[in-house]
Design a protein around this motif. Structure first.
Motif, PDB file in Angstrom:
ATOM      1  N   ASN A 120       3.774 -81.400 -59.835  1.00 59.22           N
ATOM      2  CA  ASN A 120       3.873 -80.951 -61.219  1.00 59.22           C
ATOM      3  C   ASN A 120       5.329 -80.939 -61.680  1.00 59.22           C
ATOM      4  O   ASN A 120       5.655 -81.390 -62.785  1.00 59.22           O
ATOM      5  CB  ASN A 120       3.276 -79.546 -61.337  1.00 59.22           C
ATOM      6  N   LEU A 121       6.225 -80.428 -60.822  1.00 62.07           N
ATOM      7  CA  LEU A 121       7.644 -80.397 -61.178  1.00 62.07           C
ATOM      8  C   LEU A 121       8.207 -81.814 -61.289  1.00 62.07           C
ATOM      9  O   LEU A 121       9.011 -82.096 -62.187  1.00 62.07           O
ATOM     10  CB  LEU A 121       8.429 -79.598 -60.139  1.00 62.07           C
ATOM     11  N   LYS A 122       7.777 -82.708 -60.410  1.00 62.64           N
ATOM     12  CA  LYS A 122       8.245 -84.094 -60.505  1.00 62.64           C
ATOM     13  C   LYS A 122       7.788 -84.725 -61.816  1.00 62.64           C
ATOM     14  O   LYS A 122       8.564 -85.436 -62.472  1.00 62.64           O
ATOM     15  CB  LYS A 122       7.737 -84.922 -59.325  1.00 62.64           C
ATOM     16  N   ALA A 123       6.553 -84.473 -62.217  1.00 63.30           N
ATOM     17  CA  ALA A 123       6.060 -85.012 -63.485  1.00 63.30           C
ATOM     18  C   ALA A 123       6.879 -84.474 -64.654  1.00 63.30           C
ATOM     19  O   ALA A 123       7.228 -85.221 -65.580  1.00 63.30           O
ATOM     20  CB  ALA A 123       4.582 -84.676 -63.663  1.00 63.30           C
ATOM     21  N   GLY A 130      12.402 -89.284 -69.717  1.00 62.44           N
ATOM     22  CA  GLY A 130      11.811 -90.287 -70.601  1.00 62.44           C
ATOM     23  C   GLY A 130      10.808 -91.198 -69.932  1.00 62.44           C
ATOM     24  O   GLY A 130      10.293 -92.124 -70.573  1.00 62.44           O
ATOM     25  N   ASP A 131      10.498 -90.963 -68.666  1.00 65.86           N
ATOM     26  CA  ASP A 131       9.491 -91.780 -67.974  1.00 65.86           C
ATOM     27  C   ASP A 131       8.103 -91.189 -68.228  1.00 65.86           C
ATOM     28  O   ASP A 131       7.417 -90.716 -67.313  1.00 65.86           O
ATOM     29  CB  ASP A 131       9.790 -91.828 -66.467  1.00 65.86           C
ATOM     30  N   TYR A 132       7.689 -91.233 -69.501  1.00 60.76           N
ATOM     31  CA  TYR A 132       6.486 -90.518 -69.904  1.00 60.76           C
ATOM     32  C   TYR A 132       5.212 -91.072 -69.272  1.00 60.76           C
ATOM     33  O   TYR A 132       4.333 -90.306 -68.866  1.00 60.76           O
ATOM     34  CB  TYR A 132       6.355 -90.536 -71.431  1.00 60.76           C
ATOM     35  N   GLN A 133       5.110 -92.383 -69.190  1.00 60.70           N
ATOM     36  CA  GLN A 133       3.879 -92.960 -68.648  1.00 60.70           C
ATOM     37  C   GLN A 133       3.715 -92.618 -67.173  1.00 60.70           C
ATOM     38  O   GLN A 133       2.611 -92.318 -66.707  1.00 60.70           O
ATOM     39  CB  GLN A 133       3.870 -94.471 -68.877  1.00 60.70           C
ATOM     40  N   GLU A 134       4.816 -92.666 -66.429  1.00 55.40           N
ATOM     41  CA  GLU A 134       4.750 -92.281 -65.015  1.00 55.40           C
ATOM     42  C   GLU A 134       4.415 -90.798 -64.883  1.00 55.40           C
ATOM     43  O   GLU A 134       3.654 -90.397 -63.997  1.00 55.40           O
ATOM     44  CB  GLU A 134       6.068 -92.607 -64.319  1.00 55.40           C
ATOM     45  N   ALA A 135       4.987 -89.983 -65.778  1.00 51.11           N
ATOM     46  CA  ALA A 135       4.694 -88.549 -65.756  1.00 51.11           C
ATOM     47  C   ALA A 135       3.214 -88.299 -66.042  1.00 51.11           C
ATOM     48  O   ALA A 135       2.561 -87.493 -65.361  1.00 51.11           O
ATOM     49  CB  ALA A 135       5.561 -87.819 -66.778  1.00 51.11           C
ATOM     50  N   ALA A 137       0.700 -90.344 -65.582  1.00 53.82           N
ATOM     51  CA  ALA A 137      -0.099 -90.806 -64.435  1.00 53.82           C
ATOM     52  C   ALA A 137      -0.066 -89.779 -63.305  1.00 53.82           C
ATOM     53  O   ALA A 137      -1.093 -89.519 -62.655  1.00 53.82           O
ATOM     54  CB  ALA A 137       0.425 -92.155 -63.948  1.00 53.82           C
ATOM     55  N   LEU A 138       1.090 -89.174 -63.087  1.00 54.60           N
ATOM     56  CA  LEU A 138       1.203 -88.195 -62.007  1.00 54.60           C
ATOM     57  C   LEU A 138       0.431 -86.920 -62.360  1.00 54.60           C
ATOM     58  O   LEU A 138      -0.267 -86.349 -61.507  1.00 54.60           O
ATOM     59  CB  LEU A 138       2.676 -87.875 -61.755  1.00 54.60           C
ATOM     60  N   TYR A 139       0.530 -86.463 -63.618  1.00 53.26           N
ATOM     61  CA  TYR A 139      -0.257 -85.299 -64.037  1.00 53.26           C
ATOM     62  C   TYR A 139      -1.749 -85.566 -63.839  1.00 53.26           C
ATOM     63  O   TYR A 139      -2.497 -84.691 -63.367  1.00 53.26           O
ATOM     64  CB  TYR A 139       0.007 -84.974 -65.500  1.00 53.26           C
ATOM     65  N   GLU A 140      -2.189 -86.753 -64.210  1.00 61.87           N
ATOM     66  CA  GLU A 140      -3.614 -87.068 -64.091  1.00 61.87           C
ATOM     67  C   GLU A 140      -4.059 -87.081 -62.637  1.00 61.87           C
ATOM     68  O   GLU A 140      -5.170 -86.653 -62.317  1.00 61.87           O
ATOM     69  CB  GLU A 140      -3.900 -88.402 -64.790  1.00 61.87           C
ATOM     70  N   VAL A 146      -6.641 -81.057 -58.307  1.00 62.58           N
ATOM     71  CA  VAL A 146      -6.728 -79.603 -58.519  1.00 62.58           C
ATOM     72  C   VAL A 146      -6.972 -79.335 -60.002  1.00 62.58           C
ATOM     73  O   VAL A 146      -6.062 -78.927 -60.729  1.00 62.58           O
ATOM     74  CB  VAL A 146      -5.462 -78.879 -58.018  1.00 62.58           C
ATOM     75  N   PRO A 147      -8.180 -79.550 -60.483  1.00 64.17           N
ATOM     76  CA  PRO A 147      -8.453 -79.451 -61.929  1.00 64.17           C
ATOM     77  C   PRO A 147      -8.407 -78.028 -62.486  1.00 64.17           C
ATOM     78  O   PRO A 147      -8.406 -77.841 -63.698  1.00 64.17           O
ATOM     79  CB  PRO A 147      -9.862 -80.039 -62.061  1.00 64.17           C
ATOM     80  N   GLY A 148      -8.372 -77.020 -61.616  1.00 68.35           N
ATOM     81  CA  GLY A 148      -8.428 -75.646 -62.096  1.00 68.35           C
ATOM     82  C   GLY A 148      -7.070 -75.004 -62.291  1.00 68.35           C
ATOM     83  O   GLY A 148      -6.965 -73.772 -62.234  1.00 68.35           O
ATOM     84  N   GLN A 149      -6.030 -75.803 -62.542  1.00 68.02           N
ATOM     85  CA  GLN A 149      -4.669 -75.281 -62.690  1.00 68.02           C
ATOM     86  C   GLN A 149      -4.276 -75.283 -64.177  1.00 68.02           C
ATOM     87  O   GLN A 149      -3.870 -76.303 -64.720  1.00 68.02           O
ATOM     88  CB  GLN A 149      -3.685 -76.138 -61.894  1.00 68.02           C
ATOM     89  N   PRO A 150      -4.366 -74.130 -64.850  1.00 67.63           N
ATOM     90  CA  PRO A 150      -4.138 -74.119 -66.304  1.00 67.63           C
ATOM     91  C   PRO A 150      -2.718 -74.503 -66.708  1.00 67.63           C
ATOM     92  O   PRO A 150      -2.519 -75.164 -67.727  1.00 67.63           O
ATOM     93  CB  PRO A 150      -4.448 -72.676 -66.691  1.00 67.63           C
ATOM     94  N   LYS A 151      -1.718 -74.128 -65.907  1.00 68.03           N
ATOM     95  CA  LYS A 151      -0.342 -74.451 -66.293  1.00 68.03           C
ATOM     96  C   LYS A 151      -0.053 -75.949 -66.170  1.00 68.03           C
ATOM     97  O   LYS A 151       0.785 -76.486 -66.898  1.00 68.03           O
ATOM     98  CB  LYS A 151       0.644 -73.631 -65.464  1.00 68.03           C
ATOM     99  N   ILE A 152      -0.754 -76.603 -65.254  1.00 64.94           N
ATOM    100  CA  ILE A 152      -0.581 -78.061 -65.159  1.00 64.94           C
ATOM    101  C   ILE A 152      -1.256 -78.737 -66.349  1.00 64.94           C
ATOM    102  O   ILE A 152      -0.727 -79.707 -66.908  1.00 64.94           O
ATOM    103  CB  ILE A 152      -1.124 -78.590 -63.818  1.00 64.94           C
ATOM    104  N   TRP A 153      -2.416 -78.218 -66.788  1.00 64.03           N
ATOM    105  CA  TRP A 153      -3.038 -78.738 -68.011  1.00 64.03           C
ATOM    106  C   TRP A 153      -2.100 -78.545 -69.209  1.00 64.03           C
ATOM    107  O   TRP A 153      -1.986 -79.414 -70.067  1.00 64.03           O
ATOM    108  CB  TRP A 153      -4.368 -78.028 -68.278  1.00 64.03           C
ATOM    109  N   MET A 154      -1.404 -77.414 -69.230  1.00 63.18           N
ATOM    110  CA  MET A 154      -0.459 -77.164 -70.313  1.00 63.18           C
ATOM    111  C   MET A 154       0.681 -78.176 -70.276  1.00 63.18           C
ATOM    112  O   MET A 154       1.049 -78.759 -71.313  1.00 63.18           O
ATOM    113  CB  MET A 154       0.103 -75.743 -70.205  1.00 63.18           C
ATOM    114  N   SER A 155       1.253 -78.403 -69.102  1.00 59.03           N
ATOM    115  CA  SER A 155       2.345 -79.375 -68.973  1.00 59.03           C
ATOM    116  C   SER A 155       1.876 -80.774 -69.344  1.00 59.03           C
ATOM    117  O   SER A 155       2.605 -81.537 -69.992  1.00 59.03           O
ATOM    118  CB  SER A 155       2.894 -79.357 -67.541  1.00 59.03           C
ATOM    119  N   TYR A 156       0.669 -81.101 -68.943  1.00 60.63           N
ATOM    120  CA  TYR A 156       0.065 -82.394 -69.313  1.00 60.63           C
ATOM    121  C   TYR A 156      -0.052 -82.494 -70.831  1.00 60.63           C
ATOM    122  O   TYR A 156       0.264 -83.528 -71.431  1.00 60.63           O
ATOM    123  CB  TYR A 156      -1.300 -82.489 -68.636  1.00 60.63           C
TER     124      TYR A 156
END
Length: 350
Positions: A120-123, A130-135, A137-140, A146-156
């Motif tokens: 998540n921190l790397k994304a 500015g590497d948005y597409q790579e970010a 892809a990594l979030y996805e 781990v789909p149950g992580q609300p803060k990662i959904w927020m960062s996504y």
């Protein structure tokens, strides 16, 4: 053979001071945790687990240099302390030293590819660069694991908003709220999109979230700001200002503002950025006519100018960069002139 960090962590499980400090950290009672940790480290200066805890405390109040020094000392003593290395990557990221953080995160993820927090921190770091597409892809990938992580959904949601995928951004924010409806930053992120209006169900959900037991102040202030926006759009100014005021009072209580420190930093900046400095750098910078940098004081309208310009079909707005404030903060905090900062940064670049 048990490692140094394992020995100290196991010992910490039985140490009353560290147990009490850990509980205070968990409850954000930093004023209780700090003296306990300092007293313990004075008695045992090689306890890497306690160093990490004190580093976390320093990071929470913005003393990132202190946090970094503690973590680097812990890693000198225990190079295999991966939790401390993860903390150090976060501290580097928060100091806007994104490339250094990425290098450390790559090594950590090579060791443990399934570590969702490091991914998540790397994304987030990729998005900052500015590497948005790579970010994205990594979030996805992380969210598929781990789909149950609300803060990662927020960062996504944040990075989807940045690339203009607003419907998907809203869906990501809504998914985060399905999991954790008390996350104030998500509600404020929705409000700050300025493209949606909260309905009665949303307002009720936010008001219920404010009544959540032991709700963090950070969540409370964002909920108040989001409700302020909601009632503003409903033409209910009294309720709107009540929430804005409550949010601002919480924000002010969390700000460690020292006007004397600010004054000293301004004086150091004035002494550093002289006519001679600008003359020495008159031929530096980007030579192309394309980039436009908007620089201004806080609340002067620089963000509005960026938004107006980026509404043109041939202009792409990027993001607000933290480089200049970070440089100014380093100069002010160290009490050094710009020449010393330049020399240090050139040395770090090899």
């Amino acid at each position: 053979m048990q490692s140094l960090e394992d020995r100290y962590i196991n010992a910490g499980l039985r140490n009353p001071d560290l147990i009490e400090a850990a509980l205070a950290l968990a409850e954000n009672r930093l004023h209780d945790a700090e003296p306990l940790l300092k007293r313990h480290l004075k008695a045992d200066p090689f306890d890497v687990a306690a160093m990490r805890m004190l580093a976390e405390l320093a990071g929470r109040i913005g003393r990132y240099r202190d946090s970094e020094n503690l973590l680097r000392r812990a890693l000198e003593l225990a190079p295999g302390f991966t939790a401390a290395r993860s903390n150090l990557a976060l501290v580097l990221y928060r100091q806007n030293r994104t490339s250094e953080a990425l290098e450390m995160l790559d090594a950590l993820l090579e060791f443990d590819p399934a570590h969702s927090a490091n991914s998540n921190l790397k994304a987030a770091a990729l998005g900052r660069l500015g590497d948005y597409q790579e970010a994205i892809a990594l979030y996805e990938k992380v969210l598929s694991d781990v789909p149950g992580q609300p803060k990662i959904w927020m960062s996504y949601g944040h990075v989807l908003k940045t690339v203009g995928r607003l419907d998907e951004s809203i869906a990501a924010y809504r998914r985060a709220l399905e999991i954790a409806p008390m996350l104030g930053e998500v509600w404020w992120s929705l409000a700050n999109l300025k493209t949606i209006r909260f309905d009665e169900h949303d307002i009720s959900a936010m008001e219920n979230a404010l009544n959540t037991p032991r709700l963090k102040s950070e969540d409370k202030l964002h909920l108040h700001f989001a409700l302020g926006k909601a009632f503003e759009e409903l033409k209910q100014p009294d309720a709107s200002f009540e929430h804005y005021n409550a949010g601002n009072m919480l924000r002010r209580a969390m700000q460690d503002h020292d006007p004397e420190t600010t004054s000293r930093q301004v004086e150091r900046a004035k002494a550093s950025f002289t006519s001679a400095f600008f003359a020495r750098h008159r031929k530096t910078g980007h030579l192309a006519v394309d980039p436009v940098f908007i620089v201004g004081m806080p609340r002067a309208g620089s963000t509005l100018i960026e938004q107006i310009l980026s509404s043109h079909s041939m202009i792409e707005g990027t993001s607000e960069l933290a480089d200049i404030p970070a440089l100014a903060a380093r100069i002010g905090a160290r009490g050094q002139g710009i020449e010393a900062i330049e020399a240090a940064e050139l040395k770090s670049m090899g």
